[in-house]
Design a protein around this motif. Structure first.
Motif, PDB file in Angstrom:
ATOM      1  N   ASP A   1      42.973  21.887  52.287  1.00  0.00           N
ATOM      2  CA  ASP A   1      42.943  23.359  52.265  1.00  0.00           C
ATOM      3  C   ASP A   1      42.422  23.884  50.931  1.00  0.00           C
ATOM      4  N   GLN A   2      42.876  23.280  49.851  1.00  0.00           N
ATOM      5  CA  GLN A   2      42.457  23.727  48.513  1.00  0.00           C
ATOM      6  C   GLN A   2      40.944  23.626  48.346  1.00  0.00           C
TER       7      GLN A   2
ATOM      8  N   GLY B   1      47.513  18.839  50.789  1.00  0.00           N
ATOM      9  CA  GLY B   1      47.136  20.151  50.282  1.00  0.00           C
ATOM     10  C   GLY B   1      45.699  20.237  49.811  1.00  0.00           C
ATOM     11  N   LEU B   2      45.093  19.101  49.491  1.00  0.00           N
ATOM     12  CA  LEU B   2      43.713  19.131  48.969  1.00  0.00           C
ATOM     13  C   LEU B   2      42.701  19.590  50.019  1.00  0.00           C
TER      14      LEU B   2
END
Length: 161
Positions: free
Chosen positions: A146-147, A143-144
């Motif tokens: 995209d974050q 997820g990082l």
């Protein structure tokens, strides 16, 4: 003949009695802790500004690259593992014995991101290819990518301690 039957029965009872019936116990592995070996920054292609900073462990021996982040329950958000290979090649990773999801970032010899495998799932043994030649691979928490808005073409810089 009856004597032979009694001997066979006696041997059977002895063999049966000697079998252990203790329950099997799960193997316990020692928790592997993070060892900071360097710092890594991811730079935006468009602005040349820093998108993210990570404390990293470095994997470059055959054992380190084969083991990676296996057998660890988690990793802090500001940490990652940088794999450094001696050559440039199409790479493929998998999640065997990895207990938490990851984003796998493939990086070429010029230290530019060439592809991602996002949200790789724990224990998944399917091949997760780079789809382009890579010399480096960075694993961070799922997820990082995209974050942080990471993109193909962004670059990395790192230093060892």
């Amino acid at each position: 003949m009856a004597q032979l039957g009694k001997i066979a029965l006696l041997l059977f009872v002895i063999v049966l009695a000697s079998c252990k019936t203790e329950p099997k116990q799960a193997l316990k592995t020692e928790t592997i802790s993070f060892t900071k070996e360097g710092d890594l920054a991811i730079l935006s292609t468009a602005t040349d500004s820093i998108k993210a900073n990570f404390e990293i462990e470095i994997a470059e021996t055959e054992y380190e690259t084969q083991t990676g982040l296996m057998y660890r329950p988690s990793m802090q958000q500001n940490r990652g593992m940088l794999f450094i290979f001696p050559d440039v090649s199409v790479r493929s990773f998998y999640m065997k014995n990895t207990e938490f999801p990851l984003d796998i970032i493939y990086i070429d010899e010029g230290k530019k991101i060439v592809s991602f495998q996002k949200n790789a799932q724990p224990y998944d043994e399917r091949s997760l290819p780079s789809n382009a030649p890579a010399k480096y691979v960075l694993e961070i928490n799922a997820g990082l990518s995209d974050q942080l808005g990471l993109q193909v073409g962004d670059s990395i810089t790192f230093s060892r301690l």
